[in-house]
Write a protein that holds these residues in place. Structure first.
Motif, PDB file in Angstrom:
ATOM      1  N   UNK A  73       7.687  -6.691  14.458  1.00  0.00           N
ATOM      2  CA  UNK A  73       6.545  -6.007  14.108  1.00  0.00           C
ATOM      3  C   UNK A  73       6.580  -4.983  13.537  1.00  0.00           C
ATOM      4  N   UNK A  74       7.713  -4.332  13.880  1.00  0.00           N
ATOM      5  CA  UNK A  74       8.095  -2.975  13.392  1.00  0.00           C
ATOM      6  C   UNK A  74       8.446  -2.955  11.886  1.00  0.00           C
ATOM      7  N   UNK A  75       8.907  -3.934  11.505  1.00  0.00           N
ATOM      8  CA  UNK A  75       9.326  -4.375   9.949  1.00  0.00           C
ATOM      9  C   UNK A  75       7.940  -4.616   9.402  1.00  0.00           C
ATOM     10  N   UNK A  76       7.174  -5.339   9.910  1.00  0.00           N
ATOM     11  CA  UNK A  76       5.758  -5.691   9.264  1.00  0.00           C
ATOM     12  C   UNK A  76       4.964  -4.363   8.929  1.00  0.00           C
ATOM     13  N   UNK A  77       4.989  -3.557   9.878  1.00  0.00           N
ATOM     14  CA  UNK A  77       4.449  -2.308   9.774  1.00  0.00           C
ATOM     15  C   UNK A  77       5.052  -1.455   8.804  1.00  0.00           C
ATOM     16  N   UNK A  78       6.112  -1.455   8.496  1.00  0.00           N
ATOM     17  CA  UNK A  78       6.996  -0.725   7.566  1.00  0.00           C
ATOM     18  C   UNK A  78       6.558  -1.418   6.211  1.00  0.00           C
ATOM     19  N   UNK A  79       6.408  -2.646   5.880  1.00  0.00           N
ATOM     20  CA  UNK A  79       6.291  -3.212   4.624  1.00  0.00           C
ATOM     21  C   UNK A  79       4.829  -3.187   4.420  1.00  0.00           C
ATOM     22  N   UNK A  80       4.078  -3.006   5.398  1.00  0.00           N
ATOM     23  CA  UNK A  80       2.537  -2.640   5.184  1.00  0.00           C
ATOM     24  C   UNK A  80       2.373  -1.115   5.204  1.00  0.00           C
ATOM     25  N   UNK A  81       3.316  -0.356   5.098  1.00  0.00           N
ATOM     26  CA  UNK A  81       3.082   1.071   5.015  1.00  0.00           C
ATOM     27  C   UNK A  81       2.219   1.662   6.220  1.00  0.00           C
ATOM     28  N   UNK A  82       2.402   1.176   7.295  1.00  0.00           N
ATOM     29  CA  UNK A  82       1.674   1.662   8.660  1.00  0.00           C
ATOM     30  C   UNK A  82       0.317   1.300   8.791  1.00  0.00           C
TER      31      UNK A  82
ATOM     32  N   UNK B 248      14.236 -12.039   6.634  1.00  0.00           N
ATOM     33  CA  UNK B 248      12.832 -11.415   6.494  1.00  0.00           C
ATOM     34  C   UNK B 248      12.533 -11.866   4.681  1.00  0.00           C
ATOM     35  N   UNK B 249      11.348 -12.516   4.637  1.00  0.00           N
ATOM     36  CA  UNK B 249      10.952 -12.728   3.223  1.00  0.00           C
ATOM     37  C   UNK B 249       9.685 -12.204   2.931  1.00  0.00           C
ATOM     38  N   UNK B 250       9.434 -11.254   1.775  1.00  0.00           N
ATOM     39  CA  UNK B 250       8.255 -10.825   1.597  1.00  0.00           C
ATOM     40  C   UNK B 250       7.775 -11.307   0.104  1.00  0.00           C
ATOM     41  N   UNK B 251       6.465 -11.968   0.159  1.00  0.00           N
ATOM     42  CA  UNK B 251       5.970 -12.643  -1.025  1.00  0.00           C
ATOM     43  C   UNK B 251       4.578 -11.893  -1.476  1.00  0.00           C
TER      44      UNK B 251
END
Length: 138
Positions: free
Chosen positions: A78-87, A133-136
């Motif tokens: 979840x921390x990684x997700x928040x990083x990808x979505x810029x908080x 982790x995969x970012x699409x």
């Protein structure tokens, strides 16, 4: 005495660091990720005449100790997700999964963000999953 309580994948590296520095080491389970790493730790402890012991902390499966997949490893996803979505604040969070006999969760989380964007996080304390982790984007 040094207590090694870092991520499991780092037990060997951090343990060796302290053993080579002549420190006694108390390491959380698992001692290391494979038998070669365990042998390295034991040999280094013997060569440096220091104490080495594995500490069994059943926090992963005991509800009273704040256990469960979400608290043990899911927070990193979840921390990684928040990083990808810029908080960015999510619109909703849904979790589903299996409870072990002890009532501890083994979870999958879906986080929905604005503009129909979602993050799927899969983590488990019961099975080994790839650490990917995969970012699409579309």
């Amino acid at each position: 005495m040094v207590h090694v309580g870092v991520l499991h994948t780092e037990h060997w590296r951090v343990g060796l660091l302290f053993l080579k520095a002549g420190k006694n080491v108390l390491c959380e389970k698992p001692f290391a990720m494979n038998s070669r790493q365990v042998k390295d730790l034991v040999a280094t402890a013997k060569n440096n005449n220091v104490f080495l012991m594995e500490l069994h902390i059943p926090r992963s499966v005991e509800k009273e100790l704040g256990s469960g997949a979400l608290l043990d490893i899911g927070v990193y996803c979840l921390q990684f997700v928040l990083m990808v979505f810029n908080g960015e604040r999510s619109e909703s969070i849904q979790a589903t999964g299996v409870l072990l006999d002890s009532g501890v969760d083994e979870s999958v989380v879906v986080v929905k963000f604005s503009r129909n964007r979602v993050a799927f996080c899969t983590f488990s304390i019961a099975v080994r999953l790839p650490n990917d982790a995969v970012i699409c984007r579309h």
